[in-house]
Write an enzyme that holds these catalytic residues in place. Structure first.
Site, short mmCIF file in Angstrom:
data_model
loop_
_atom_site.label_atom_id
_atom_site.label_comp_id
_atom_site.label_asym_id
_atom_site.label_seq_id
_atom_site.Cartn_x
_atom_site.Cartn_y
_atom_site.Cartn_z
N SER A 146 0.82 -1.21 0.00
CA SER A 146 0.00 0.00 0.00
C SER A 146 0.86 1.27 0.00
O SER A 146 1.60 1.52 -0.93
CB SER A 146 -0.96 -0.04 1.20
OG SER A 146 -1.90 0.98 1.15
N ASP A 173 -1.06 1.33 -4.11
CA ASP A 173 -1.97 0.36 -4.70
C ASP A 173 -3.32 0.97 -5.08
O ASP A 173 -4.25 0.26 -5.45
CB ASP A 173 -2.17 -0.85 -3.79
CG ASP A 173 -2.88 -0.52 -2.49
OD1 ASP A 173 -2.83 0.65 -2.06
OD2 ASP A 173 -3.48 -1.44 -1.90
N ASP A 178 -5.82 2.33 -3.54
CA ASP A 178 -7.08 2.13 -2.83
C ASP A 178 -7.40 3.30 -1.89
O ASP A 178 -8.41 3.27 -1.19
CB ASP A 178 -7.10 0.80 -2.07
CG ASP A 178 -6.07 0.72 -0.94
OD1 ASP A 178 -5.22 1.63 -0.83
OD2 ASP A 178 -6.11 -0.26 -0.18
#
Length: 447
Positions: free
Chosen positions: A103, A244, A246
């Site tokens: 992440s 990533d 998100d």
């Protein structure tokens, strides 16, 4: 059993150090394959995506070996955003989805996130069972039942179409200038392409990954360059993703940053006006600003708080039947459209509102007045427990007493890094600094 491998969002750590070694990844792959395959007949598939870290090659290969050894067939998507794995797992009728990513962490780290056949992240119970299988070992498939692996070349294009489908057909971004910072991560091609296809003039940043520069001085954790670029180019909006993709932070035309709380406040308010906000409830974590809660309460809406981690937000949303939630850090979850946080999708929702209302980003990105909030991180030596120290506990109790009804104190251990996060909110900024600095000093002494 205790959880040694799994944290708040899968397995994560420094690449080539336990637990993020090829050997452990192989064992995790075999355990996950056995857990999802069980002894049922038929074809069993797993979808694997990754971000742009160099170590992703190693973990992709190790996981594939473990999974195929238990009879799972592997579909390799290559670099795609985490939400692409969440959406493509059910659409490809897979039993399991895996995202290889740490992440927002630096390139030296990596992680393994799991999605069930419904596209949602696994529960704590499921992760505990997989961890138990890693510890005990698994029975491998007979030679005749070993799985196979194949590349899926159009994975990112499938995801792009899905993201664009969330924008109303009458909405175009013609005439809008958008800075998109992809953090040299998984969305480095996807995000600029989607914005261009919708008509925007795109100014891309963080789109030259080299395996080691993901999140380095760019993206949602470091928006300085994006802020400067928005102002220098006279852009209408800046969208900063993490490695990533998100999570998202937004930058208005003046260079001011808006976090996930502001975006959730805007969306919750608009959705409630349109009778789209199920149960009149927004789900957020304990980290979300007190000002957000007051904003919602004043409008007859409710804020449901959870522990930190978008997985816990989604679990609460599913239990309550609610359709909007997220985190201050920028995870925005819209279960009408996606099974997990999607930074690009959230950015498009904001752009849609700009087009619909004709208002600039600065008018929409400051929905509520936040209560002053201060967060400091203290790194500690792994294996130590600074929060258990009597001096730390006493300092926290004293701080809570000082705050009283004027604010709140939240101290927690990170689930992804050896950090203690010290956060407080208070209208009195002098008291706020005093309280946080006092706790930080005691934690550092015990770290």
């Amino acid at each position: 059993m205790g959880r040694e491998l799994f944290g708040t969002d899968g397995v994560r750590g420094r690449a080539n150090s336990y637990p993020m070694t090829a050997e452990t990844a192989l064992a995790i792959g075999a355990a996950a394959g056995r857990y999802f395959r069980r002894d049922t007949a038929g074809v069993h598939r797993v979808v694997i995506g990754k971000d742009t870290r160099r170590s992703g090659y190693m973990f992709e290969t190790a996981l594939t070996a473990g999974l195929t050894s238990t009879g799972m067939s592997v579909l390799l998507l290559g670099p795609v955003p985490t939400p692409a794995v969440g959406s493509m797992t059910p659409s490809m009728r897979a039993d399991l989805g895996i995202m290889i990513s740490a992440s927002h962490n630096p390139a030296e780290d990596n992680g393994i996130k799991f999605f069930g056949p419904d596209g949602f992240k696994l529960s704590d119970a499921a992760e505990a069972e997989i961890e138990a299988l890693v510890a005990s070992g698994v029975d491998l498939a007979p030679a005749s039942e070993i799985g196979r692996a194949r590349r899926i070349d159009d994975g990112r294009f499938r995801y792009q179409e899905r993201v664009k489908s969330t924008v109303p057909s009458g909405i175009r971004l013609d005439g809008m200038k958008v800075v998109i910072d992809c953090a040299n991560g998984a969305a480095y091609r996807t995000a600029p392409d989607v914005l261009w296809e919708l008509g925007a003039e795109v100014i891309p940043l963080g789109v030259t990954p080299d395996g080691f520069n993901i999140n380095r001085d760019c993206g949602s954790t470091s928006p300085r360059v994006a802020r400067e670029t928005v102002v220098a180019h006279g852009a209408d909006l800046g969208i900063c993703l993490d490695g990533d993709a998100d999570r998202v932070l937004l930058i208005d035309e003046t260079g001011t940053v808006a976090d996930g709380d502001q975006l959730m406040a805007l969306m919750a308010t608009r959705w409630a006006e349109e009778d789209r906000l199920r149960g009149g409830t927004l789900v957020a974590t304990v980290m979300s600003n007190l000002g957000l809660e007051r904003h919602l309460t004043d409008r007859g809406l409710k804020l449901e708080r959870t522990g930190v981690g978008d997985r816990y937000v989604v679990e609460a949303m599913r239990r309550g039947g609610w359709n909007l939630g997220g985190e201050q850090s920028g995870h925005i979850v819209m279960t009408d459209y996606a099974t997990t946080g999607d930074g690009l999708m959230a950015g498009l929702q904001f752009l849609t509102e700009m087009v619909r209302t004709g208002q600039p980003a600065s008018a929409l990105a400051r929905t509520f007045e936040p209560v002053p909030q201060l967060l400091k991180n203290v790194r500690y030596t792994p294996g130590r427990a600074p929060l258990d120290a009597a001096t730390v506990q006493e300092t926290i109790r004293a701080a809570e007493a000082q705050m009283g009804a004027r604010g709140r104190v939240l101290i927690r251990k990170s689930g992804t890094e050896p950090l203690i996060r010290v956060m407080a909110e208070c209208e009195d900024e002098g008291l706020l600094s005093q309280v946080v600095d006092g706790i930080v000093a005691e934690v550092e002494a015990a770290a």
